[in-house]
Design a protein around this motif. Structure first.
Motif, PDB file in Angstrom:
ATOM      1  N   ALA A 199      -3.059   5.789  -1.909  1.00  0.00           N
ATOM      2  CA  ALA A 199      -4.211   6.691  -2.033  1.00  0.00           C
ATOM      3  C   ALA A 199      -3.762   8.137  -2.272  1.00  0.00           C
ATOM      4  N   ILE A 200      -2.663   8.546  -1.660  1.00  0.00           N
ATOM      5  CA  ILE A 200      -2.151   9.914  -1.843  1.00  0.00           C
ATOM      6  C   ILE A 200      -1.526  10.051  -3.229  1.00  0.00           C
ATOM      7  N   PHE A 201      -0.786   9.022  -3.661  1.00  0.00           N
ATOM      8  CA  PHE A 201      -0.236   9.044  -5.023  1.00  0.00           C
ATOM      9  C   PHE A 201      -1.375   9.209  -6.030  1.00  0.00           C
ATOM     10  N   ASN A 202      -2.434   8.433  -5.878  1.00  0.00           N
ATOM     11  CA  ASN A 202      -3.573   8.508  -6.799  1.00  0.00           C
ATOM     12  C   ASN A 202      -4.236   9.879  -6.756  1.00  0.00           C
ATOM     13  N   PHE A 203      -4.375  10.454  -5.559  1.00  0.00           N
ATOM     14  CA  PHE A 203      -4.940  11.794  -5.427  1.00  0.00           C
ATOM     15  C   PHE A 203      -4.085  12.804  -6.180  1.00  0.00           C
ATOM     16  N   LEU A 204      -2.768  12.803  -5.916  1.00  0.00           N
ATOM     17  CA  LEU A 204      -1.867  13.744  -6.579  1.00  0.00           C
ATOM     18  C   LEU A 204      -1.891  13.560  -8.089  1.00  0.00           C
ATOM     19  N   ASN A 205      -1.956  12.332  -8.524  1.00  0.00           N
ATOM     20  CA  ASN A 205      -2.005  12.049  -9.956  1.00  0.00           C
ATOM     21  C   ASN A 205      -3.291  12.597 -10.576  1.00  0.00           C
ATOM     22  N   SER A 206      -4.400  12.495  -9.855  1.00  0.00           N
ATOM     23  CA  SER A 206      -5.685  12.983 -10.355  1.00  0.00           C
ATOM     24  C   SER A 206      -5.759  14.510 -10.385  1.00  0.00           C
ATOM     25  N   TYR A 207      -5.048  15.164  -9.462  1.00  0.00           N
ATOM     26  CA  TYR A 207      -5.151  16.619  -9.320  1.00  0.00           C
ATOM     27  C   TYR A 207      -3.843  17.346  -9.655  1.00  0.00           C
ATOM     28  N   LYS A 208      -2.964  16.721 -10.446  1.00  0.00           N
ATOM     29  CA  LYS A 208      -1.646  17.320 -10.680  1.00  0.00           C
ATOM     30  C   LYS A 208      -1.716  18.696 -11.341  1.00  0.00           C
ATOM     31  N   GLU A 209      -2.695  18.931 -12.218  1.00  0.00           N
ATOM     32  CA  GLU A 209      -2.808  20.255 -12.851  1.00  0.00           C
ATOM     33  C   GLU A 209      -3.238  21.310 -11.841  1.00  0.00           C
ATOM     34  N   GLN A 210      -4.172  20.955 -10.957  1.00  0.00           N
ATOM     35  CA  GLN A 210      -4.632  21.912  -9.949  1.00  0.00           C
ATOM     36  C   GLN A 210      -3.568  22.178  -8.885  1.00  0.00           C
ATOM     37  N   ASP A 256       0.808  -1.218   0.000  1.00  0.00           N
ATOM     38  CA  ASP A 256       0.000   0.000   0.000  1.00  0.00           C
ATOM     39  C   ASP A 256       0.847   1.276   0.000  1.00  0.00           C
ATOM     40  N   GLN A 257       2.120   1.156  -0.459  1.00  0.00           N
ATOM     41  CA  GLN A 257       3.021   2.300  -0.596  1.00  0.00           C
ATOM     42  C   GLN A 257       3.439   2.424  -2.049  1.00  0.00           C
ATOM     43  N   GLU A 258       3.583   3.637  -2.489  1.00  0.00           N
ATOM     44  CA  GLU A 258       3.991   3.922  -3.856  1.00  0.00           C
ATOM     45  C   GLU A 258       5.334   4.644  -3.785  1.00  0.00           C
ATOM     46  N   SER A 259       6.397   4.032  -4.283  1.00  0.00           N
ATOM     47  CA  SER A 259       7.686   4.715  -4.384  1.00  0.00           C
ATOM     48  C   SER A 259       7.573   5.673  -5.557  1.00  0.00           C
ATOM     49  N   THR A 260       7.579   6.949  -5.256  1.00  0.00           N
ATOM     50  CA  THR A 260       7.286   7.978  -6.246  1.00  0.00           C
ATOM     51  C   THR A 260       8.505   8.839  -6.493  1.00  0.00           C
ATOM     52  N   THR A 265      -9.144  21.476   3.220  1.00  0.00           N
ATOM     53  CA  THR A 265     -10.041  20.481   2.616  1.00  0.00           C
ATOM     54  C   THR A 265      -9.273  19.246   2.189  1.00  0.00           C
ATOM     55  N   THR A 266      -8.112  19.451   1.608  1.00  0.00           N
ATOM     56  CA  THR A 266      -7.297  18.325   1.147  1.00  0.00           C
ATOM     57  C   THR A 266      -6.837  17.458   2.320  1.00  0.00           C
ATOM     58  N   LEU A 267      -6.404  18.093   3.398  1.00  0.00           N
ATOM     59  CA  LEU A 267      -6.006  17.312   4.571  1.00  0.00           C
ATOM     60  C   LEU A 267      -7.171  16.472   5.089  1.00  0.00           C
ATOM     61  N   GLU A 268      -8.364  17.049   5.083  1.00  0.00           N
ATOM     62  CA  GLU A 268      -9.550  16.299   5.519  1.00  0.00           C
ATOM     63  C   GLU A 268      -9.800  15.106   4.587  1.00  0.00           C
ATOM     64  N   GLN A 269      -9.679  15.344   3.271  1.00  0.00           N
ATOM     65  CA  GLN A 269      -9.883  14.260   2.297  1.00  0.00           C
ATOM     66  C   GLN A 269      -8.838  13.165   2.474  1.00  0.00           C
ATOM     67  N   TRP A 270      -7.581  13.557   2.647  1.00  0.00           N
ATOM     68  CA  TRP A 270      -6.522  12.581   2.821  1.00  0.00           C
ATOM     69  C   TRP A 270      -6.727  11.773   4.101  1.00  0.00           C
TER      70      TRP A 270
END
Length: 187
Positions: A128-139, A108-112, A152-157
């Motif tokens: 889950a954080i890697f996927n979040f960052l990947n989904s929102y990289k432009e923002q 459950d870890q992503e070496s990024t 808001t992001t801390l709450e989501q994470w």
């Protein structure tokens, strides 16, 4: 806030991170060029850690107006509590010219691998954080017109990780991100 003072910006077109040396028209008729040489010399000295002990007046060969900003203002902001406090509102997350990709996934870890102007760094993120960052990289880019809200992001994470915002900002991966990749910026 140029409009507040009746100033009209005439250029140059914004093309990136900083907006220095803006061209403008000032209807008050102030002679801004009069200050150019003294400000350039002062800035050059300050950038090279020289002249901090000199009064600003020493950089000019004519009388300049007295300062209106309190002497301790910058020191106050530097000593202000870090915005990593999870309850901080009015901040957003961002980075500048960052690319990243997964090197490996396990437990459950992503070496990024993050690549930025600071160089390259490998950070082990929860998937889950890697996927979040990947989904929102432009923002996440500081130039985005749709910034990512810090609180808001801390709450989501926290929800994604079944954790708390306090635990997130104490985690090794958060500290590694904040050290060289991720900025917390006042909105």
């Amino acid at each position: 806030d140029p409009a507040k003072y009746g100033v009209v910006r005439t250029g140059p077109e914004f093309k990136g991170f900083a907006q220095n040396d803006l061209y403008h028209e000032d209807p008050t008729g102030a002679n801004h060029e009069l200050f150019s040489e003294g400000l350039k010399v002062a800035l050059y000295n300050y950038m090279h850690d020289n002249g901090f002990e000199f009064p600003l007046q020493d950089f000019f060969d004519f009388d300049i107006p007295h300062k209106t900003i309190p002497s301790g203002l910058i020191k106050k902001y530097i000593k202000a509590p870090t915005p990593d406090w999870p309850l901080s509102k009015g901040y957003r997350l961002g980075w500048f010219r960052v690319a990243f990709h997964s090197l490996a996934s396990a437990n459950d870890q992503e070496s990024t691998c993050f690549v930025s102007s600071q160089g390259q760094e490998v950070i082990h993120l929860p998937c889950a954080i890697f996927n979040f960052l990947n989904s929102y990289k432009e923002q996440m880019d500081v130039r985005s017109s749709e910034p990512i809200d810090f609180h808001t992001t801390l709450e989501q994470w926290a929800e994604l990780l079944n954790s708390s915002p306090e635990a997130i900002v104490q985690s090794d991966w958060w500290r590694a991100l904040r050290k060289s990749i991720l900025w917390v910026i006042r909105s």
